[in-house]
Design an enzyme around this catalytic site. Structure first.
Site, mmCIF file in Angstrom:
data_model
loop_
_atom_site.group_PDB
_atom_site.id
_atom_site.type_symbol
_atom_site.label_atom_id
_atom_site.label_comp_id
_atom_site.label_asym_id
_atom_site.label_seq_id
_atom_site.Cartn_x
_atom_site.Cartn_y
_atom_site.Cartn_z
ATOM 1 N N ARG A 101 -31.228 -15.834 -16.160
ATOM 2 C CA ARG A 101 -30.072 -16.473 -15.510
ATOM 3 C C ARG A 101 -30.554 -17.142 -14.236
ATOM 4 O O ARG A 101 -31.104 -16.481 -13.350
ATOM 5 C CB ARG A 101 -28.980 -15.440 -15.197
ATOM 6 N N HIS A 128 -23.963 -21.898 -20.986
ATOM 7 C CA HIS A 128 -23.895 -20.445 -21.152
ATOM 8 C C HIS A 128 -23.745 -20.163 -22.650
ATOM 9 O O HIS A 128 -22.686 -19.748 -23.133
ATOM 10 C CB HIS A 128 -22.707 -19.893 -20.372
ATOM 11 N N GLN A 131 -22.379 -16.774 -24.156
ATOM 12 C CA GLN A 131 -20.947 -16.593 -23.947
ATOM 13 C C GLN A 131 -20.159 -17.292 -25.052
ATOM 14 O O GLN A 131 -19.261 -16.698 -25.663
ATOM 15 C CB GLN A 131 -20.537 -17.153 -22.585
ATOM 16 N N ASP A 226 -11.167 -19.984 -17.515
ATOM 17 C CA ASP A 226 -12.295 -19.486 -16.732
ATOM 18 C C ASP A 226 -11.974 -19.747 -15.262
ATOM 19 O O ASP A 226 -10.999 -20.433 -14.931
ATOM 20 C CB ASP A 226 -13.584 -20.213 -17.164
ATOM 21 N N CYS A 266 -13.737 -15.448 -19.964
ATOM 22 C CA CYS A 266 -15.102 -14.922 -20.026
ATOM 23 C C CYS A 266 -15.402 -13.908 -18.919
ATOM 24 O O CYS A 266 -16.436 -13.241 -18.982
ATOM 25 C CB CYS A 266 -16.116 -16.063 -19.998
ATOM 26 N N ARG A 294 -20.169 -9.647 -26.371
ATOM 27 C CA ARG A 294 -21.416 -10.140 -25.787
ATOM 28 C C ARG A 294 -22.585 -9.238 -26.209
ATOM 29 O O ARG A 294 -23.693 -9.712 -26.466
ATOM 30 C CB ARG A 294 -21.297 -10.177 -24.253
#
Length: 310
Positions: A101, A128, A131, A226, A266, A294
């Site tokens: 990340r 991402h 996700q 989000d 998320c 996830r």
């Protein structure tokens, strides 16, 4: 697939569906792969804050028989000036895969280019992918078949951020009906929209954009939101809060959707901003199923990328 840096690293909609189907099967029978990565070591490098991604990757590696090694960005020599190329070369001598990340997608691509190990995007400013894959898995679980998923109107209400970009690519690849609702100036970048349109033209996906959240939500089977201000955009927080105020996912918006609509986020959520507590805790919310998945999708991604290694 040696690396997963972008959804576009997945060659086709069929391949994306295969990954998701494998993840659903693995969730149903988690012990089936409990030693699949025995003897492997998976590094987890977080240069941005993380809760779900760090924990889910660590648990995923452990449940597959690998050793998860969480590396603090503050404790690595990169912070003192070591190049990303040298970091990649060195870690490749110790590790089999890294979930990374970082801020710059270019840094991620450089890291992968100089790595002999597999590299997985655990979030950059641009994408991402884990996700989006986990999200689509969550929808596919409920719809049972991808034919039913393709009949579902999926609406993303909010910023044209990294999650949205991964979703656009994934929706285009898999032939979905996907709508993005955002204020003018906050949609996906033009180059992303062009790439998405080109893929959609081949797959039959229906991708559209609007600045009307109510119009977007009409008959929606999925409403996704989000945070309005992503990590790195904090200086714009006040302006964004004003621009996105009409885009809150609340009970009024839900009433415009299909009766069986599900709501996704998320996480982490800013309750009272992009979504109300009433909705995120309500009967339509599948937010915590989404968070759980996830783990299962990342187990599958690890198996996919490490399968390429001899």
């Amino acid at each position: 697939m040696k690396h997963l840096l972008s959804i576009l690293d997945i060659g086709s909609g069929c391949e994306a569906e295969s990954i998701i189907k494998k993840a659903i099967a693995l969730k149903k029978n988690p012990l089936s792969k409990r030693s699949a990565l025995s003897g492997k070591t998976v590094g987890i490098i977080m240069e941005k804050p993380s809760t779900r991604t760090t924990v889910s990757f660590a648990v995923a590696a452990h449940q597959l028989g690998a050793l998860p090694l969480i590396l603090s960005a503050d404790g690595m020599q990169r912070k003192r000036g070591e190049t990303i190329e040298d970091t990649a070369r060195t870690l490749s001598r110790y590790l089999d895969a890294v979930a990374f990340r970082t801020f710059s997608h270019g840094d991620l691509e450089t890291f992968a280019r100089y790595s002999s190990m597999s590299v997985i995007n655990a979030l950059t400013d641009t994408e991402h992918p884990c996700q989006a894959l986990g999200d689509l898995m969550t929808i596919a679980e409920r719809k049972k078949t991808f034919a039913q998923v393709r009949k579902t109107k999926i609406v993303f209400v909010g910023d044209g951020n990294n999650v949205l970009i991964s979703w656009l690519y994934l929706a285009a690849l898999t032939g979905l009906n996907f709508v993005h609702a955002a204020p003018k100036g906050y949609s996906a970048p033009p180059d992303v929209r062009r790439k998405t349109a080109a893929i959609a033209a081949k797959t039959g996906a229906r991708i559209s954009y609007t600045d009307s959240p109510l119009a977007a939500a009409k008959d929606a089977g999925v409403i996704y939101t989000d945070v309005w201000t992503s990590m790195g955009d904090e200086a714009e927080a006040v302006a964004r809060k004003k621009a996105f105020a009409p885009y809150q996912v609340n009970s009024r918006l839900i009433k415009s959707a299909a009766r069986d609509v599900v709501v996704m986020h998320c996480l982490p959520a800013r309750r009272g901003q992009e979504i109300t507590g009433e909705v995120i805790d309500g009967k339509h919310s599948i937010v915590f199923d989404q968070a759980e998945n996830r783990l299962h999708i990342q187990k599958t991604v690890l198996l996919e990328v490490l399968a390429t290694q001899k």
